[in-house]
Design a protein around this motif. Sequence first.
Motif, PDB file in Angstrom:
ATOM      1  N   ARG A  76      -4.680   7.064  -1.134  1.00  0.00           N
ATOM      2  CA  ARG A  76      -4.119   5.777  -0.739  1.00  0.00           C
ATOM      3  C   ARG A  76      -4.524   4.727  -1.764  1.00  0.00           C
ATOM      4  NH1 ARG A  76      -5.163   1.031   1.754  1.00  0.00           N
ATOM      5  NH2 ARG A  76      -3.594   0.237   3.252  1.00  0.00           N
ATOM      6  N   ARG A  77      -3.618   3.778  -2.008  1.00  0.00           N
ATOM      7  CA  ARG A  77      -3.920   2.720  -2.948  1.00  0.00           C
ATOM      8  C   ARG A  77      -3.136   1.469  -2.565  1.00  0.00           C
ATOM      9  NH1 ARG A  77      -5.398   1.515  -8.456  1.00  0.00           N
ATOM     10  NH2 ARG A  77      -5.442  -0.762  -8.390  1.00  0.00           N
TER      11      ARG A  77
ATOM     12  N   ASP B 204      -2.831  -6.085 -10.658  1.00  0.00           N
ATOM     13  CA  ASP B 204      -3.805  -4.996 -10.509  1.00  0.00           C
ATOM     14  C   ASP B 204      -3.503  -3.859 -11.483  1.00  0.00           C
ATOM     15  OD1 ASP B 204      -4.673  -6.515  -8.382  1.00  0.00           O
ATOM     16  OD2 ASP B 204      -3.590  -5.342  -6.905  1.00  0.00           O
TER      17      ASP B 204
ATOM     18  N   GLU C  14       0.734   5.778   0.009  1.00  0.00           N
ATOM     19  CA  GLU C  14      -0.059   6.935   0.382  1.00  0.00           C
ATOM     20  C   GLU C  14       0.617   8.176  -0.170  1.00  0.00           C
ATOM     21  OE1 GLU C  14      -1.674   9.098   4.511  1.00  0.00           O
ATOM     22  OE2 GLU C  14      -0.278   7.400   4.580  1.00  0.00           O
TER      23      GLU C  14
ATOM     24  N   VAL D 136      -1.351   1.063 -12.132  1.00  0.00           N
ATOM     25  CA  VAL D 136      -1.778   1.325 -10.760  1.00  0.00           C
ATOM     26  C   VAL D 136      -1.960   2.827 -10.624  1.00  0.00           C
ATOM     27  CG1 VAL D 136      -1.176   1.136  -8.326  1.00  0.00           C
ATOM     28  CG2 VAL D 136      -0.563  -0.704  -9.902  1.00  0.00           C
TER      29      VAL D 136
ATOM     30  N   PHE E  91      -2.043  -2.520  -3.872  1.00  0.00           N
ATOM     31  CA  PHE E  91      -1.886  -3.321  -5.084  1.00  0.00           C
ATOM     32  C   PHE E  91      -1.113  -4.582  -4.735  1.00  0.00           C
ATOM     33  CE2 PHE E  91       1.355  -0.073  -4.862  1.00  0.00           C
ATOM     34  CZ  PHE E  91       2.538  -0.753  -5.082  1.00  0.00           C
TER      35      PHE E  91
ATOM     36  N   ARG F  59      -4.637  13.108 -11.058  1.00  0.00           N
ATOM     37  CA  ARG F  59      -4.414  11.699 -10.752  1.00  0.00           C
ATOM     38  C   ARG F  59      -2.914  11.414 -10.730  1.00  0.00           C
ATOM     39  NH1 ARG F  59      -6.096   8.402 -16.282  1.00  0.00           N
ATOM     40  NH2 ARG F  59      -4.198   8.873 -17.451  1.00  0.00           N
TER      41      ARG F  59
ATOM     42  N   GLU G  25      -8.303  10.324  -4.517  1.00  0.00           N
ATOM     43  CA  GLU G  25      -7.683   9.278  -3.690  1.00  0.00           C
ATOM     44  C   GLU G  25      -6.327   9.728  -3.162  1.00  0.00           C
ATOM     45  OE1 GLU G  25      -9.362   5.146  -5.631  1.00  0.00           O
ATOM     46  OE2 GLU G  25      -7.618   6.091  -6.565  1.00  0.00           O
TER      47      GLU G  25
ATOM     48  N   ALA H  75       0.850  -1.189   0.000  1.00  0.00           N
ATOM     49  CA  ALA H  75       0.000   0.000   0.000  1.00  0.00           C
ATOM     50  C   ALA H  75       0.882   1.234   0.000  1.00  0.00           C
ATOM     51  CB  ALA H  75      -0.931   0.005   1.205  1.00  0.00           C
TER      52      ALA H  75
ATOM     53  N   LEU I 117      -3.715   6.302  -8.619  1.00  0.00           N
ATOM     54  CA  LEU I 117      -4.428   7.051  -7.594  1.00  0.00           C
ATOM     55  C   LEU I 117      -5.247   8.113  -8.304  1.00  0.00           C
ATOM     56  CD1 LEU I 117      -1.494   7.344  -5.097  1.00  0.00           C
ATOM     57  CD2 LEU I 117      -3.737   6.537  -4.421  1.00  0.00           C
ATOM     58  N   ASN I 118      -6.581   7.987  -8.260  1.00  0.00           N
ATOM     59  CA  ASN I 118      -7.436   8.949  -8.926  1.00  0.00           C
ATOM     60  C   ASN I 118      -7.456  10.279  -8.192  1.00  0.00           C
ATOM     61  OD1 ASN I 118      -8.446   7.391 -11.185  1.00  0.00           O
ATOM     62  ND2 ASN I 118      -9.431   6.093  -9.637  1.00  0.00           N
TER      63      ASN I 118
END
Length: 800
Positions: free
Chosen positions: A746-747, A732, A706, A738, A749, A716, A744, A704, A740-741
Amino acid sequence: MRMYAPWRNTRKFALLCTAVAAMAQNAAEHPSGNRTTPPTISSVAPVGMSRGTTVELTVEGFNLAGASAIYFSEPGIKGRIVRVKELPDLAEVRLGANGTASTVDLGPLPPRNQVTIEVDIAPEAQVGQAAFRLQTPLGTSPSGQLLIEPYYGESPDREPNDTLDGAFETFLPSILAGTISRPGDVDHFKITVKAGEELVFENPASMAGSTLQPVVSIVAPDQTVLKEFGGDGGASASYFAYRFAKAGTYYVRIGDFQQSGRGSHFYRIKAGNFPFVTSAYPLGLASGASRTVSLAGFNLGAGQVKVEGKASPEDPAAVVVRPEVDGGASFNQVKLGLGQEPEVEAAASNTSLANAQTIAVPSTVNGKVRGSHYFKFRAAKGQRVMLEVNARRLGSMLDSMIEVLDSRGNAIERATVRAVLETTTVLRDHDSASRGIRLQAWNGWAVGDYVMVGSELLRIEALPRGPDDDMIFDAFGGQRIAYLGTTSEMHAIDKAAYKVQIHPAGRQFSSNGLPLVRVNYQNDDGGPGYGKDSLVDFTAPADGEYLVRLRDVRGLSGEDYAYRLTVRPPRPDFRLSVAERNPNVPLGGAIPLTVTAFRMDGFDGPIAVELRDLPPGVTATQGVIGAGQVSATLLLRAAADVKAGAASELKIAGRAEAGGTAIERMANPEDRLKLISLMPPADITMRAETRVVEVEIGGTADLAVEIARHNGFGGRVPVEVRNLPPRVRVLDVGLNGVLLNENETRRGFTIEALPMAEPIEQLIYVSGRVETRSGLPASYAAPEPVLLRVKKPATRVSSR
């Protein structure tokens, strides 16, 4: 491998974000433009400058406000910023990083600026291409391109000049300068010559970004075309000479091969009696020796130059010279190979098997192909011998092909390749370089399997993630790797592709209805780094004498088809390159640098890489390109309180040991515009929540990340994972990777260790990429790495 203290909680991350926000506020007090877009260059005028003059250079682009200095790649050129002004806004167009329309919202267009520079070109500056970068508060710009020209007058493209009557009268020597700006456009120049006079023409405009495919015609007053150059797509019009049988008035007509026109179809053709080298012989010499080299070309006087066998700074395996002739220094450079072996001359009689020339191992043979050339050498069973052609890389027209034969002239089998599964290529035709090929099916295929398409033998690096994905094959430097001496080819749609097994030479099998291929010791194109030159890695199957056949694969031969054939033991070595040539480091942040190794002669050992002579306040991690790997990632960091100054040279060194010999190589020694510069704090700060990742071979593990956003940035952020070991990949990954929109921070994968992965412990790096309108990288790394452990699957104890 050096380890770094992990982030222990998010409070430290919050403190860092607060500090970066404060730095951003401080940086906002200084002119810095729109930070989403690094400095860019959209136009340069004039493109050509005469040596011995002072010229006003105008550069336009985004975010060039505050430009304070200019750096040139070549000696004898200096510049001073005179003024910077903001230009009117362009139409509101969303542009991607490649300059095309984009569906990604990149925010408002940044300020467009015009920078005026006073440039002094010394009289002794060398004629040819020169590059530059601008220093701005946002770091250094991409490189701009210029042409340094002789002190000739310029003959402009003065419209209308589509006919002989409108031709611009030119007094030679001169620079014919203009643009084929519309479809079907042609330009005419009027010249006067003496009987028997030979004029030389050279158009280096493509080096400065011209897209013109020039067609240049010599036209008589009655409109008869006496000679046309460029009918091959423009290549033969890059330089040529024409001798005029009669005195009088003639015309030079310039057009585009495709009869297209646009603003980037410009030309700058030198026309006159200047020295220009078209070829040299021999193509090289032994290191530490001196040799007289014969030159072919125009206005070269005696046509000979004495060369010392000392490596040039830009290439440890070559001597780059600009021959001094009666008319001064040649207008172009000559690159000669530098060898470690004894040098011999090809015999005139070696054009048949019966007259094969005996050569020693090691040795380098210099020759010019006429038909086929044959050589013979002795080798012991199991002895490994490298056979390398150096020709096209040194300017020869030769597209070589070499074969190793037995003493009777028969081909020697290298391996037996047996097909076991069949599919076809789909969707599109495929070129000979791209690593991705779309296949109809891949059931029963695995990473590490070999695949034969046509005569090309490939190895799978990654399987498709779905029906709309390519199969990825091993590649280096943008070139697909073909194994066992096969050559990369173009592949049409619906072409058969086979999963194959590689067996020892001579192995026999019952037919399974699929091809059985005997691969011999031969090669056309040597692969990444060799281009059209051939390379064969030969292992002698028995004691004895062996033959080598060298020819042009197209059957061509003559004076322009010179070669250097080197027969030698393996000499493990490597070269380094860095993808980011002018890293702009954010205050208080870090950026990733990818260093790639080109391994030679089977060298597979670890390479320690480091940055040297860093400017104050800038630090970097060290790294290792592991055994069997081709790249490593380093982090370049800048302190939050460092004062930005002049750019510093980017120096990356690699050290390794091969056969008890220490080797040190610098990355991209040919590039004299590798620069480190500072920029304000980045638009994002990234942190890896996961600091240690353990994954079993054949399994997966989760990570993950951030981010915190700064400077009002709300776009993004694509996430990059760098320095992954072989056979480990990120899952993913959809159409946009991969991501982060915009809403967002945090993501999570998944990382997968493929079944062919090896156990390893390695640092990996996560970074976030800010999408901009610039071709410069805008990827900002988490300040600390992630430790990845790839482990063997746990042994499960039976319950019985």
